[in-house]
Design an enzyme around this catalytic site. Sequence first.
Site, short mmCIF file in Angstrom:
data_model
loop_
_atom_site.label_atom_id
_atom_site.label_comp_id
_atom_site.label_asym_id
_atom_site.label_seq_id
_atom_site.Cartn_x
_atom_site.Cartn_y
_atom_site.Cartn_z
N LYS A 69 -42.51 -119.32 28.91
CA LYS A 69 -42.45 -120.67 28.72
C LYS A 69 -43.65 -121.22 28.00
CE LYS A 69 -39.80 -121.53 32.80
NZ LYS A 69 -40.21 -121.91 34.28
N ASP A 127 -48.68 -117.55 24.32
CA ASP A 127 -50.51 -118.81 24.64
C ASP A 127 -51.52 -118.21 24.77
OD1 ASP A 127 -49.13 -117.56 27.00
OD2 ASP A 127 -49.01 -119.29 27.83
N ILE A 128 -51.42 -116.52 25.06
CA ILE A 128 -52.73 -116.52 25.97
C ILE A 128 -52.78 -114.70 25.44
CG2 ILE A 128 -52.22 -116.72 28.41
CD1 ILE A 128 -55.34 -117.33 27.89
N ASP A 130 -54.74 -112.23 27.16
CA ASP A 130 -55.62 -112.02 28.70
C ASP A 130 -55.35 -110.48 28.61
OD1 ASP A 130 -56.57 -112.71 30.98
OD2 ASP A 130 -55.63 -112.66 32.36
N GLY A 132 -53.60 -107.99 27.47
CA GLY A 132 -52.57 -107.86 26.62
C GLY A 132 -51.57 -107.00 26.81
N THR A 134 -49.33 -107.82 28.52
CA THR A 134 -47.70 -109.03 28.07
C THR A 134 -47.42 -108.21 26.87
OG1 THR A 134 -48.47 -110.30 29.86
CG2 THR A 134 -46.17 -110.46 28.15
N LYS A 158 -58.73 -114.23 24.93
CA LYS A 158 -59.18 -114.56 25.87
C LYS A 158 -60.02 -113.36 25.86
CE LYS A 158 -57.83 -116.50 30.42
NZ LYS A 158 -57.65 -115.71 32.32
N ASP A 186 -49.72 -123.19 32.14
CA ASP A 186 -49.21 -124.05 33.54
C ASP A 186 -50.42 -123.33 34.87
OD1 ASP A 186 -48.25 -121.22 33.95
OD2 ASP A 186 -47.66 -122.04 35.73
#
Length: 201
Positions: A69, A127-128, A130, A132, A134, A158, A186
Amino acid sequence: MNSRIILASLIIFFHATYGMQSSDLTLINFSPLITRDQIAERVVSLGRKIDAIYCKDSQTPLVILTVMKGAMIFAADLIRAIQMPNTELQFIQASSYGHNGTQAGQLTIRGVDQLTIENKHVLIVDDIFDTGVTISKIKAQILEKNPASIKSLVLLRKLGKSKVKETPDFFGFEIPDKFVIGYGLDYKECYRGLPSIWAKD
Ligand code: 5GP
Ligand code: MG
């Protein structure tokens, strides 16, 4: 009287810049990191960059593959900053944090089977970045569906925790290794609606 006006102006400015939940956030040790204006400016420049790259092959559809999400709000703004007419929006869901809060858990990716991306340009939007992991796992699964190309774009990169060889092709902002919330990101499923980004102190 004067001090009341100054205080009221400060509150209005703070809310307009950082969003309505800002006073709660300082109580739980979060500080402002990126303002809504900085995000809006960067989204416009990313839209231009994407247009410039993909307009070279405008016959082939471009799929904005949004990783739910967290990337939902970023992708919604981004797609409006892209001019290319044959730009599609598709979704997958990746979850690793869930209700655990700030500690990453088991990564699950859902929705890859439903994608229609064969012979289309795929831009994974998350979104980010971190560790890597994902983006790297999503890329591997997408490759099996024979897209025309795959690139990745993250709002935040990041620094200092990457566990994979690849880096995102495009990013909005580089940030220090701190837990961040807001603009889709979130903490225990809350704070996604904050218009700006906050970092844990
Ligand atoms: P990676 O696999 O690159 O380590 O992590 C990527 C995913 O973890 C992101 O898509 C995001 O959902 C989550 N994540 C990583 N860092 C943060 C953070 O600081 N805040 C939040 N809310 N989620 C994060
Ligand atoms: Mg995510």
